[in-house]
Write an enzyme that holds these catalytic residues in place. Structure first.
Site, PDB file in Angstrom:
ATOM      1  N   ASN A 201       0.852  -1.184   0.000  1.00  0.00           N
ATOM      2  CA  ASN A 201       0.000   0.000   0.000  1.00  0.00           C
ATOM      3  C   ASN A 201       0.890   1.237   0.000  1.00  0.00           C
ATOM      4  OD1 ASN A 201      -2.931  -0.999   0.373  1.00  0.00           O
ATOM      5  ND2 ASN A 201      -1.764  -2.178   1.891  1.00  0.00           N
ATOM      6  N   GLU A 202       1.174   1.732  -1.178  1.00  0.00           N
ATOM      7  CA  GLU A 202       2.103   2.839  -1.357  1.00  0.00           C
ATOM      8  C   GLU A 202       1.446   4.172  -0.977  1.00  0.00           C
ATOM      9  OE1 GLU A 202       5.070   2.255  -1.691  1.00  0.00           O
ATOM     10  OE2 GLU A 202       5.592   0.807  -3.246  1.00  0.00           O
ATOM     11  N   PRO A 203       2.263   5.249  -0.849  1.00  0.00           N
ATOM     12  CA  PRO A 203       1.707   6.567  -0.554  1.00  0.00           C
ATOM     13  C   PRO A 203       0.540   6.910  -1.476  1.00  0.00           C
ATOM     14  CG  PRO A 203       4.083   6.663  -0.431  1.00  0.00           C
ATOM     15  CD  PRO A 203       3.737   5.287  -0.932  1.00  0.00           C
TER      16      PRO A 203
ATOM     17  N   THR B 155      10.451   2.023  -3.540  1.00  0.00           N
ATOM     18  CA  THR B 155      10.224   0.604  -3.261  1.00  0.00           C
ATOM     19  C   THR B 155      10.968  -0.261  -4.268  1.00  0.00           C
ATOM     20  OG1 THR B 155       8.058   1.057  -2.307  1.00  0.00           O
ATOM     21  CG2 THR B 155       8.451  -1.191  -3.081  1.00  0.00           C
TER      22      THR B 155
END
Length: 641
Positions: free
Chosen positions: A170-172, A189
């Site tokens: 769950n990235e920014p 990442t």
């Protein structure tokens, strides 16, 4: 869970030490100790569920953080009879696209680290499938969510955290209500994953991940973080506001979440970094030194210019009251730092050494410089290395690993083709054409053949000879251990073995050193420095009864990622402009590590640039604190083994 009480500086009862923190966290001395505690909690839950004839649903993570937890669970299964027959698992994520057979897949990771060693039922293992057709992905993700729900929800969710603040992938920008889905990976990442894929170009750009809401529905959450690289994002997650820019902050909303940290990952938390801002402190000498350096940097003043008001206005009034005056504090701290500086890292002969970091006797010392990889010696202490040789000490450099995994295929191909062209026909011992053919037809993630690994190791070895000859070291004082734990052909290494320790013991016994220099920087991307340092610790502890070890001091340097904080430095070795250039040229002899650094961590600069900037910055800090101005400084911390 049992915390590391050594980190408590705040006087109990005066103020709440954790008042800036919004998530419960516990801090341990090292990741091994912490991982065993986490594994025990998981085992206790499995046994409780088994006793009640219930299924235990675990949410599992991949990456470096949970590896030691899985190791401990495997040990418990084999030695204590812990059964996983009642366990159902759901993994957080998987790269997309990604075949299950690929060594970079999380399917492969989980079986290599856990599933193949325990009695879990294959049908109870759930890992996102990176081979699902793109048109079927949305339905697949919905089905994955329903499968978790039908299993009764996740009882225990294990998490790591990325430098972007991601949990799962769950990235920014991820929403708190997000479910299982496909997501585009953040560049940071992908950079962090590049070592596993032999370069960022091979890292997938997308992944399937459980969503934030999926994770938050777990009944219990434990997030683990190890090392200084995670310190900044851990502080923002625990002490910052909830924000989709740091998805891990959503865990502040969970009523049963714990962050399990080692000292490095926790180092930026206010109660550890600046405990005087939390409340009254137990003022150890180490903490006093740390606070005064911080105060100088906060007020932009040198040590001797600090006033009573500076101390009072910045949470240090109790220290001032204890010590009496700013003048006394300042003078004492100035002398502490002044006494760390020496141009004689092996000790200055015929000189009073009572205020020097090293002994004057013996005047000529036997020195071992341990280098985890075949370039850490010159990157981390090339100037000090040269000084020790110039000042007449018997210096030995010991390369602990071959470093072959860090040589690109292109570099190896170039050398193989040169050898083949020069010789004209294959040698009897080495068929260079077979090496060339292997490299040209190698598939992504394929393990190098033994011949290719040998060639890559020889490239690193010859670069090391060139660099140390340039510094002035004799060839007979260069030693290559090729420790077995490293020789897997993969980024993932074997555990430290008795044989590795025995090899290190043997070289120490042979040289009988007065000084040992070793890499104390544990932030390298895939853990080789930590294993190499543990081998040295174990070897020296075993040899401690030997008479010659009574006179042996251990100095730790840091590598290409971090430097010691000023208050931690016990020996600061200044470098002249010419010595800085000498160090730079020595590093540049490691041509296979130039331009395309395979394991650069979170810093894209070349190693010589990193090292030079770090050394110049250390000198600048000393200068700003009011001490002598130097071009650069290499720093060392003495360790009592």
């Amino acid at each position: 869970m049992k915390t590391n009480q050594d980190l408590t500086y705040v006087i109990p009862g005066k103020y709440e030490a954790t008042r800036f923190e919004k998530i419960h966290n516990e801090i341990f001395k090292n990741s091994l100790e912490a991982s065993k505690i986490v594994a025990q909690e998981i085992a206790d839950l499995i046994r409780l569920k088994e006793k009640n004839n219930q299924t235990c649903v675990l949410g599992l993570a991949t990456g470096s953080s949970p590896i030691k937890v899985y190791d401990e669970l495997v040990r418990m299964h084999k030695e204590e009879g812990l059964s996983f027959s009642n366990v159902v698992t759901f993994n957080l994520d998987e790269y997309y696209p990604m075949s299950k057979e690929s060594v970079q897949s999380y399917h492969y990771f989980m079986h290599e680290h856990l599933f193949k060693y325990i009695d879990i039922k294959p049908e109870n293992i759930n890992i996102p499938d990176g081979t699902v057709e793109i048109g079927n992905l949305n339905q697949y993700c919905v089905d994955y969510e329903m499968k978790i729900k039908n299993a009764g929800g996740i009882d225990f969710q294990l998490l790591g955290i990325g430098r972007t603040g991601h949990v799962g992938f769950n990235e920014p920008g991820s929403h708190i209500n997000s479910g299982t889905r496909i997501i585009t990976l953040d560049h940071i990442t992908r950079v962090d994953a590049s070592s596993d894929f032999n370069g960022i170009d091979n890292v997938p750009k997308r992944a399937i991940t459980m969503g934030v809401s999926t994770i938050l529905r777990s009944k219990r959450i434990v997030l683990m973080a190890w090392g200084q690289n995670k310190a900044s994002v851990i502080k923002r997650t625990i002490q910052g506001d909830i924000s989709s820019e740091i998805p891990a902050t959503f865990l502040q909303n969970h009523n049963n979440a714990t962050f399990v940290l080692d000292e490095g990952a926790a180092s930026e938390l206010t109660r550890l970094k600046t405990p005087w801002l939390v409340g009254e402190c137990i003022w150890t000498e180490k903490l006093k030194n740390k606070a005064i350096v911080w105060l100088c940097q906060k007020t932009n003043q040198s040590i001797l210019k600090l006033t009573d008001r500076d101390y009072n206005n910045n949470g240090m009034s109790d220290l001032l009251a204890q010590e009496g005056s700013a003048y006394d504090l300042n003078i004492n701290m100035f002398n502490v730092l002044q006494h760390t500086i020496t141009g004689w890292p092996g000790g200055k002969p015929n000189t009073d050494d009572s205020n020097r970091p090293e002994r004057s006797i013996p005047a000529k010392k036997r020195v071992i410089l341990f280098s985890p990889h075949p370039d850490d010696d010159v990157i981390s202490m090339g100037g000090t290395f040269a000084k020790l040789i110039k000042q007449g000490h018997d210096v030995h450099v010991v390369y602990q690993t071959s470093g072959n995994i860090a040589v690109t295929d292109d570099e190896a191909l170039k050398f193989a083709e040169v050898c083949k062209d020069f010789i004209g026909k294959p040698l009897e011992e080495i068929n260079f054409q077979s090496i060339i053919d292997f490299i040209k037809t190698k598939s992504p993630g394929q393990i190098d053949s033994l011949e290719v690994r040998k060639l890559k190791g020889l490239i690193r070895r010859r670069e090391s000879y060139a660099a140390t000859r340039y510094i002035g070291l004799k060839d007979e004082n260069i030693h290559f251990l090729d420790l077995p734990f490293y020789e897997t052909g993969l980024v993932k290494k074997n555990p430290l073995s008795d044989l590795d320790i025995a090899i290190v013991k043997d070289i120490i016994s042979k040289i009988k050193p007065h000084q040992v220099f070793a890499a104390g920087d544990l932030a390298d991307p895939h853990g080789t420095h930590e294993v190499c340092l543990n081998a040295i610790f174990a070897a020296m502890a075993s040899l401690k009864p030997e008479p010659y070890m009574k006179h042996c001091w251990l100095w730790l340097y840091r590598g290409a990622w971090h430097e010691w904080d000023i208050h931690e430095i016990d020996m600061a070795v200044p470098l002249s402009p010419n010595e800085v250039l000498l160090k730079r040229h020595a590093i540049l002899y490691h041509q296979s590590q130039k331009d395309r650094v395979m394991f650069q961590g979170n810093d894209s600069r070349e190693f010589w640039v990193r090292a030079e900037d770090r050394n110049k910055n250390t000198a600048k800090i000393y200068d700003n604190l009011g001490l002598s101005e130097y071009q650069a400084i290499e720093a060392f911390k003495r360790f009592d083994y």
